[in-house]
Design a protein around this motif. Structure first.
Motif, PDB file in Angstrom:
ATOM      1  N   ILE A 106     -27.752  19.861  -4.045  1.00  0.00           N
ATOM      2  CA  ILE A 106     -29.115  19.075  -4.107  1.00  0.00           C
ATOM      3  C   ILE A 106     -29.993  19.847  -5.372  1.00  0.00           C
ATOM      4  N   VAL A 107     -29.932  20.898  -5.346  1.00  0.00           N
ATOM      5  CA  VAL A 107     -30.727  21.446  -6.656  1.00  0.00           C
ATOM      6  C   VAL A 107     -30.459  21.180  -7.925  1.00  0.00           C
ATOM      7  N   ARG A 108     -29.076  21.020  -8.076  1.00  0.00           N
ATOM      8  CA  ARG A 108     -28.671  20.748  -9.417  1.00  0.00           C
ATOM      9  C   ARG A 108     -28.770  19.217  -9.803  1.00  0.00           C
ATOM     10  N   TYR A 109     -29.175  18.456  -8.645  1.00  0.00           N
ATOM     11  CA  TYR A 109     -29.181  16.982  -8.777  1.00  0.00           C
ATOM     12  C   TYR A 109     -30.639  16.800  -9.275  1.00  0.00           C
ATOM     13  N   LEU A 110     -31.361  17.554  -8.464  1.00  0.00           N
ATOM     14  CA  LEU A 110     -32.914  17.566  -8.455  1.00  0.00           C
ATOM     15  C   LEU A 110     -33.455  17.909  -9.970  1.00  0.00           C
ATOM     16  N   ARG A 111     -32.958  19.227 -10.541  1.00  0.00           N
ATOM     17  CA  ARG A 111     -33.513  19.725 -11.464  1.00  0.00           C
ATOM     18  C   ARG A 111     -33.855  19.038 -12.857  1.00  0.00           C
ATOM     19  N   PRO A 112     -32.799  18.218 -13.267  1.00  0.00           N
ATOM     20  CA  PRO A 112     -33.171  17.397 -14.425  1.00  0.00           C
ATOM     21  C   PRO A 112     -34.194  16.557 -14.155  1.00  0.00           C
ATOM     22  N   GLN A 113     -34.595  15.909 -13.063  1.00  0.00           N
ATOM     23  CA  GLN A 113     -35.796  15.361 -12.685  1.00  0.00           C
ATOM     24  C   GLN A 113     -37.070  15.690 -12.406  1.00  0.00           C
ATOM     25  N   LEU A 114     -37.122  16.876 -12.598  1.00  0.00           N
ATOM     26  CA  LEU A 114     -38.407  17.494 -12.215  1.00  0.00           C
ATOM     27  C   LEU A 114     -38.977  18.328 -13.815  1.00  0.00           C
ATOM     28  N   THR A 158     -23.830  12.415  -4.690  1.00  0.00           N
ATOM     29  CA  THR A 158     -23.201  10.990  -5.015  1.00  0.00           C
ATOM     30  C   THR A 158     -24.247   9.982  -4.745  1.00  0.00           C
ATOM     31  N   ASP A 159     -25.334  10.282  -3.915  1.00  0.00           N
ATOM     32  CA  ASP A 159     -26.214   9.045  -3.625  1.00  0.00           C
ATOM     33  C   ASP A 159     -27.651   9.866  -3.114  1.00  0.00           C
TER      34      ASP A 159
END
Length: 706
Positions: free
Chosen positions: A428-436, A394-395
């Motif tokens: 965390i991986v689900r959050y980061l994947r679209p940004q990589l 969330t943050d």
């Protein structure tokens, strides 16, 4: 973790308790299966014979002597007699035996009404078939009513079959609970692992558990560490770190790592066995809702019989004509025949159940549909019910002065977290994947996971740590810059995962189980319906109160263990806050769902919670809860209207059937006209019940959605 023994008699303790529980549940299921099989067989025979009787009576109902496609022998009263007799006295024998039993107790119930109505219709038709001259000599038609008797019995048998299928959910819930436990355990005997049946495991034994295996019984870890998935018992989505000295629960799933634990509880003392017993007690102690029609029958049947006998006696004394007096008696009984009364409740229930299914609501029984509209208090489980049941970031905050650029830092963290099996790492991986970028992530060396603390590894020339701020403090890192962020995130009920690069804290993630989009709107709708809404959770009080504040709820009950949830429901019922409903999705919710006056389970939850509930919300959307209550209120209003229709024509016609107008007008309400009045009341009931097909649940206000 332990659960106090349920109050009252329980099954015997010890290693043999599981087989006893299994045998008991299996015997209950076999008995219900036999009952359903017999009802299906009798209903099938009754339906076929009733269809033939109705075809045979078509000329009579159409006012014609014959029809071209039907041979005379088929439309004969003798054929109708042969077809109807097995419907009454084999398919419907339980109604006549039930009426006889009620008579011996000097009472009357629906069995009495069904037996009296169908029996009198059959007996009257039998007289008209065997000796029609008794009626024609008086200038009266020798009408028969075989189709009336057959239709009544068939419809009521259908209702009995639906009721039997609903009762089968009790044993089904217990069977699914028992299936959670593995059949064998790997026990160390003389230092050598042996596979033995769970029933032979004793307190004090050492049990080995490998990755991906279920724990056979309860105990305490003595060697090794792992993450254990307890969601099937707790409903909570996050696995729990287990190490030496930690308690483990039978039927939970070992996600990763191997460990050995010492058995502390077996048989009926295990958490799983006690939850099974709680479900059994709650379901067997639930009182059945008394239908309005059953209350009316208690006085209606004796009153009708008394009026019919009085009409016979009066007209025999006045006219001295036994045949005429008998016609008045039969007319009273036929016009009071329970065909419309038998349709009043089940027709509305069937239509309402169909509308419920169209809107993703599965009602397990008519009692659930009836009770839901009168609820006063509704208890909502948090995880998986109000929330998504899946952790999400969330943050994300970066601290100033970081050594790595943002893209490099995110890629390194994602590469490290992909090695971890923890659900927070998955979030965390689900959050980061679209940004990589699409290319593969950098290689990670020296990966290490420390249960309850975090993970570490090297990415290129940098050492990365991702874990709890408390672990960073233990490692001697300066967590002062992180403290304001941690305080803010924890106040919002978030778990905190901090990131350190080469011994310096550079960022942190706030991870929480977010509310479902329609949670706030559904709670607001429930309060507009006049319900008191209570939040019930096993989470820490601060976490639960944060969720309650987001939903505008003042009443929050937190830190509740699985077995205590049913006790909370009992306490609300005992304080006069009922009827009480429970909405949940986890296995730990099953006893509370069964204890509640109405249990509502999310269709996305565990099979056991669904099986123990009265209403299943197929989509898992909270909008279904106010929709179910609205549908119940519409259905109960429709049933009350049906009961008025069922009695209006009959009660109005009873004085005429008894001969009230005969001395003044010479008008005799023949059994044929009495049957027509009865049929018209049935048409009114069915037409009114079909109005429920126009039901549409009130949409949730868009402004309240999150």
């Amino acid at each position: 973790m332990s659960v106090p023994s349920p109050a009252g008699p329980a099954c015997c303790h010890g290693a043999g308790s599981e087989p006893a529980l299994v045998a008991s549940a299996a015997e209950m299921e076999r008995e219900l299966a036999r009952e359903r099989t017999l009802l299906r067989r009798r209903l099938s025979v009754a339906a076929v014979l009733t269809l033939l009787v109705m075809l045979s009576s078509l000329p009579h109902m159409l006012g014609r002597h014959s029809l071209p496609l039907l041979p005379p022998w088929f439309t004969s009263p003798w054929t109708q007699l042969l077809l109807t007799t097995p419907v009454l006295f084999w398919c419907g024998q339980e109604f006549f035996s039930g009426a006889a039993s009620a008579f011996r107790r000097h009472s009357a119930d629906m069995n009495t009404l069904v037996a009296a109505g169908t029996g009198i219709a059959w007996l009257t038709s039998l007289v008209a078939t065997l000796a029609p001259q008794l009626l024609t000599a008086e200038g009266l038609p020798a009408d028969v009513y075989y189709e009336t008797a057959a239709v009544i019995l068939t419809l009521v048998l259908l209702g009995r079959l639906l009721e039997a299928r609903a009762r089968g959910q009790t044993s089904e819930a217990i069977r699914r609970l028992l299936q959670l436990q593995p059949p064998t355990a790997r026990v160390l005997r003389g230092g050598v692992p042996q596979e033995i049946p769970v029933a032979l495991v004793a307190v004090g034994d050492l049990v080995q558990v490998r990755p991906g295996e279920k724990l056979p019984v309860d105990g305490v870890v003595v060697e090794g560490s792992s993450w254990v998935e307890e969601s099937m018992l707790s409903g909570e989505p996050t696995p729990v770190a287990k190490g030496p000295g930690d308690t483990v629960i039978g039927a939970s799933l070992n996600r990763s790592g191997s460990f050995t634990f010492r058995v502390s509880q077996v048989g009926a003392d295990t958490v799983l066995a006690q939850i099974v017993e709680l479900v059994r007690q709650a379901q067997s102690s639930r009182t059945r809702v008394q239908r309005l029609a059953d209350q009316v029958v208690g006085w209606f049947v004796p009153a009708v019989i008394a009026l019919a006998i009085a009409a016979f006696v009066v007209w025999f004394l006045v006219s001295g004509n036994a045949v005429l007096a008998m016609l008045f008696l039969v007319s009273v009984l036929v016009i009071a025949c329970p065909c419309a009364l038998g349709l009043a409740t089940p027709t509305s229930i069937m239509v309402a159940s169909g509308k419920g299914a169209e809107n993703g609501l599965i009602f397990r029984s008519a009692e659930a549909l009836e009770t839901a509209g009168g609820l006063r208090t509704l208890v909502l489980d948090k995880t998986g019910t109000l929330t998504r049941g899946q952790p999400a970031v969330t943050d994300f905050e970066r601290l100033p002065g970081g050594r790595l650029a943002a893209p490099e830092l995110l890629a390194a963290v994602a590469a490290l977290e992909e090695r971890s099996e923890h659900p927070l790492a998955e979030a965390i991986v689900r959050y980061l994947r679209p940004q990589l970028p699409e290319p593969p992530l950098a290689a990670v060396e020296g990966f290490e996971a420390l249960a309850g603390r975090g993970i570490r590894g090297r990415s290129g020339s940098h050492e990365l740590l991702v874990g709890s701020p408390r672990w960073f403090s233990e490692l001697g890192l300066d967590v002062t810059p992180l403290e304001p962020l941690v305080a803010r995130l924890e106040a919002a009920a978030c778990s905190v995962a901090a990131v350190a690069v080469d011994g310096r804290i550079e960022a942190c993630f706030g991870i929480a189980d977010p509310l479902k989009p329609d949670a706030a709107a559904a709670v607001a709708a429930l309060r507009r319906l006049g319900l008191q809404v209570v939040l019930l959770s096993g989470d820490a009080r601060r976490t639960a109160e944060v969720v309650g504040a987001q939903l505008g709820l003042d009443r929050v009950i937190a830190e509740v263990r699985p077995a205590d949830k049913a006790a909370v429901i009992r306490d609300l019922q005992a304080r006069g806050e009922g009827p009480v409903a429970m909405v949940g999705d986890g296995l730990n919710d099953a006893p509370a769902l069964a204890q509640a006056d109405v249990g509502l389970a999310m269709g996305t939850g565990t099979d056991v919670a669904i099986a123990a509930s009265d209403i299943t919300l197929i989509s898992g959307q909270l909008a279904g809860v106010p929709a179910a209550i609205e549908l119940s209120r519409h259905a109960m209003a429709n049933i009350r209207q049906n009961l008025v229709f069922a009695f209006a024509y009959n009660v109005a016609g009873i004085p005429i059937a008894a001969g009230l107008l005969f001395p003044l007008t010479g008008w005799l309400l023949s059994p044929m006209l009495a049957g027509a009045a009865m049929a018209f009341s049935s048409v009114s009931v069915v037409s009114n019940a079909l109005r429920l097909r126009r039901f549409r649940p009130t949409p949730l206000p868009t402004a309240a959605r999150r």
